[in-house]
Write an enzyme that holds these catalytic residues in place. Sequence first.
Site, PDB file in Angstrom:
ATOM      1  N   ASN A 281       0.858  -1.193   0.000  1.00  0.00           N
ATOM      2  CA  ASN A 281       0.000   0.000   0.000  1.00  0.00           C
ATOM      3  C   ASN A 281       0.901   1.252   0.000  1.00  0.00           C
ATOM      4  O   ASN A 281       2.131   1.121   0.065  1.00  0.00           O
ATOM      5  CB  ASN A 281      -0.917  -0.072   1.226  1.00  0.00           C
ATOM      6  CG  ASN A 281      -0.144   0.135   2.507  1.00  0.00           C
ATOM      7  OD1 ASN A 281       1.049  -0.195   2.586  1.00  0.00           O
ATOM      8  ND2 ASN A 281      -0.787   0.650   3.512  1.00  0.00           N
ATOM      9  N   CYS A 283       1.987   3.575   2.089  1.00  0.00           N
ATOM     10  CA  CYS A 283       3.060   3.873   3.073  1.00  0.00           C
ATOM     11  C   CYS A 283       3.957   2.675   3.351  1.00  0.00           C
ATOM     12  O   CYS A 283       4.840   2.722   4.214  1.00  0.00           O
ATOM     13  CB  CYS A 283       2.425   4.423   4.339  1.00  0.00           C
ATOM     14  SG  CYS A 283       1.411   5.880   4.015  1.00  0.00           S
ATOM     15  N   GLU A 285       3.507  -0.392   4.597  1.00  0.00           N
ATOM     16  CA  GLU A 285       3.372  -1.324   5.712  1.00  0.00           C
ATOM     17  C   GLU A 285       2.530  -2.554   5.379  1.00  0.00           C
ATOM     18  O   GLU A 285       2.480  -3.491   6.172  1.00  0.00           O
ATOM     19  CB  GLU A 285       2.788  -0.610   6.945  1.00  0.00           C
ATOM     20  CG  GLU A 285       1.321  -0.217   6.871  1.00  0.00           C
ATOM     21  CD  GLU A 285       1.064   1.099   6.159  1.00  0.00           C
ATOM     22  OE1 GLU A 285       1.976   1.585   5.452  1.00  0.00           O
ATOM     23  OE2 GLU A 285      -0.051   1.633   6.273  1.00  0.00           O
TER      24      GLU A 285
HETATM   25  N1  UDP Z   1      -3.790   6.506   3.378  1.00  0.00           N
HETATM   26  C1  UDP Z   1      -4.256   7.136   2.239  1.00  0.00           C
HETATM   27  N2  UDP Z   1      -4.300   8.500   2.183  1.00  0.00           N
HETATM   28  C2  UDP Z   1      -3.889   9.274   3.212  1.00  0.00           C
HETATM   29  C3  UDP Z   1      -3.403   8.646   4.380  1.00  0.00           C
HETATM   30  C4  UDP Z   1      -3.376   7.261   4.426  1.00  0.00           C
HETATM   31  O1  UDP Z   1      -4.616   6.469   1.286  1.00  0.00           O
HETATM   32  O2  UDP Z   1      -3.962  10.521   3.109  1.00  0.00           O
HETATM   33  C5  UDP Z   1      -3.754   5.009   3.454  1.00  0.00           C
HETATM   34  C6  UDP Z   1      -2.449   4.414   2.986  1.00  0.00           C
HETATM   35  O3  UDP Z   1      -2.675   3.127   2.453  1.00  0.00           O
HETATM   36  C7  UDP Z   1      -1.667   4.297   4.274  1.00  0.00           C
HETATM   37  C8  UDP Z   1      -2.763   3.835   5.214  1.00  0.00           C
HETATM   38  O4  UDP Z   1      -3.909   4.586   4.790  1.00  0.00           O
HETATM   39  O5  UDP Z   1      -0.618   3.405   4.123  1.00  0.00           O
HETATM   40  C9  UDP Z   1      -2.530   4.050   6.667  1.00  0.00           C
HETATM   41  O6  UDP Z   1      -2.131   5.385   6.907  1.00  0.00           O
HETATM   42  P1  UDP Z   1      -2.339   6.061   8.338  1.00  0.00           P
HETATM   43  O7  UDP Z   1      -2.099   5.036   9.371  1.00  0.00           O
HETATM   44  O8  UDP Z   1      -1.518   7.315   8.382  1.00  0.00           O
HETATM   45  O9  UDP Z   1      -3.894   6.439   8.284  1.00  0.00           O
HETATM   46  P2  UDP Z   1      -4.928   6.934   9.413  1.00  0.00           P
HETATM   47  O10 UDP Z   1      -5.841   5.778   9.673  1.00  0.00           O
HETATM   48  O11 UDP Z   1      -4.182   7.410  10.614  1.00  0.00           O
HETATM   49  O12 UDP Z   1      -5.668   8.064   8.744  1.00  0.00           O
END
Ligand code: UDP
Length: 582
Positions: A281, A283, A285
């Site tokens: 994905n 980021c 992970e």
């Molecule tokens: N992600 C995305 N756009 C964003 C932020 C996150 O598509 O602006 C997706 C992406 O796959 C990333 C995953 O959500 O690897 C997890 O990111 P994060 O944990 O920062 O998301 P949160 O749940 O805190 O918004």
Amino acid sequence: LVSVKKKEGEKRMPISENAKAVLERRYLAKDEAGNPTETVDGLFRRVANAIAEGDRHFDPKADVVATARAFYDMMTNLDFLPNSPTLMNAGRPLGQLSACFVLPVADSMEDIFDAIKNAALIHKSGGGTGFSFSRLRPKGSTVNSTGGVASGPISFMKVFNSATEAVKQGGTRRGANMGILRVDHPDIMEFITCKNDTAEITNFNISVGITETFMEAVSANGMYDLVDPATGRVTGQLNAREVFDAIVQSAWQTGEPGIIFLDRLNRDNAVPGQGEIESTNPCGEQPLLPYESCNLGSINLVNHITRTVAGWVLDRAKLERTIRTAVHFLDNVIEVNQYPLPEIDRMTRSTRKIGLGVMGFADMLLYMGVPYNSEEGVALAAEIMDTINTIGHQESQRLAEERGAFPLFDQSIYRDGPPIRNATVTTIAPTGTLSIIAGVSSGVEPVFAYAYIRNVMDNTHLIETNQILKDKLVEAGIYSEELMRKIVEQGSLAHVEGIPEEIKRVFVCAHDVSPIWHVRMQAAFQQYTDNAVSKTVNFPNSATKAEVAEVYRLAYTLGCKGTTIYRDGSRNEQVLNIGKVN
Ligand code: UDP
């Protein structure tokens, strides 16, 4: 069905004003005029009720009210939060709950533009997409139907990028992409430098897919083959060290590309019969098979320590309870999720991957008085993640007894053991927004800065201080605005006079932590994580390319699945600036 009702008035939640502002701006349901139609408490009730409904799929008489209450409590106490799309969309018409997707990009015009369309649908719902461009024929090869010349993966990435740019206004959040190219693709050199102009391909993170063969050639200072994916023919050779150096050069200059170790992703591929894992994905992970999606969730570690006479210690009993409820929650998400495409629905349900991780790890260390960059810190990381992984798997096995194993279990690496409900259980997400909502340090990263300037109005600025530090300094009788200003100016406590050594030793920021400790910490979490770990290795501006190269090698030898580095000041739009009092 509203099972958690508003009874004793709105619950008083430990949510900060800042977190409420984030939720109000982007997460609450709104009417056509843009006014919220729910409260923050209502959001959590909506999510808890919608996800608890999943229980009914297995037992029509399930006590959905009790499950919803447990989910609601876990979220509103900020013990655990699911990824943003679940908070935004659960119990609402869109109903798309996953953060991570990987889409295949096959070598035909039709397939390429299908992938662009599918990505747009996913972005609209708040999900992020990863692609491997490794199957696209290299630039300059012939196009059979027209006799023309192929433009190559990088030119198509630009089309994906523009499409993302165009749809991003209409979506719930900025569409994010991961673009991966194998190191043995003939266009690899163009890929490595394709983001050196930082105004290009801005909606993508990019990573080079590294192979074992390549790493061996690097250490032997040898050549390796480039292969045309369309024909399978070797088109030429490159010197592995020169390519490695080019990756280091670009990453040193701009922070990109990152690297991912493809053979390692596939060593942990839970259902190898379904094909190879080619991408993660955005980021990094979450490695996924084409058309798989994954929903993530993060345990707030700050809420899982307890104060004793000997100081703060891990609350194991509570951690175990949260892990079990969280796995139940995430498995239900797969049930009630409304998938953007039939292929994604089918693939996701057949492997049922979930990604349980943590946030607030660095803050937890501050309470416990353990430096991030210490043997003790790394050991704690391993111990906690081992617990989450072990109990998480146990809970997934328990669920399998009630609900059955994931459908592809018989083709999986687990098939000789007890049935398990989810092909993967653990992932460490960045928790970019979740950590703001919970008011803790993000993911497993060290605290970035303990004090910084926030511009409020014209020429007015406030010093924002990390609350754990502030409490510590107040307790030590040395807190003052003046002292905080010095921390802002220097970007760290390390060289500020008047702060006791014991405090300086524990309250380290990302830049006090040497790159090697960053990697060691990542490796400690990776050892007990099914999927991968989101982590950035921070370098000071003065870091050399040799230091970056050393970190890449270390990440490889310590068993990480990839690495992302960032050298301070190497990109213009840096989000947080340290040491600048305007
Ligand atoms: N992600 C995305 N756009 C964003 C932020 C996150 O598509 O602006 C997706 C992406 O796959 C990333 C995953 O959500 O690897 C997890 O990111 P994060 O944990 O920062 O998301 P949160 O749940 O805190 O918004």
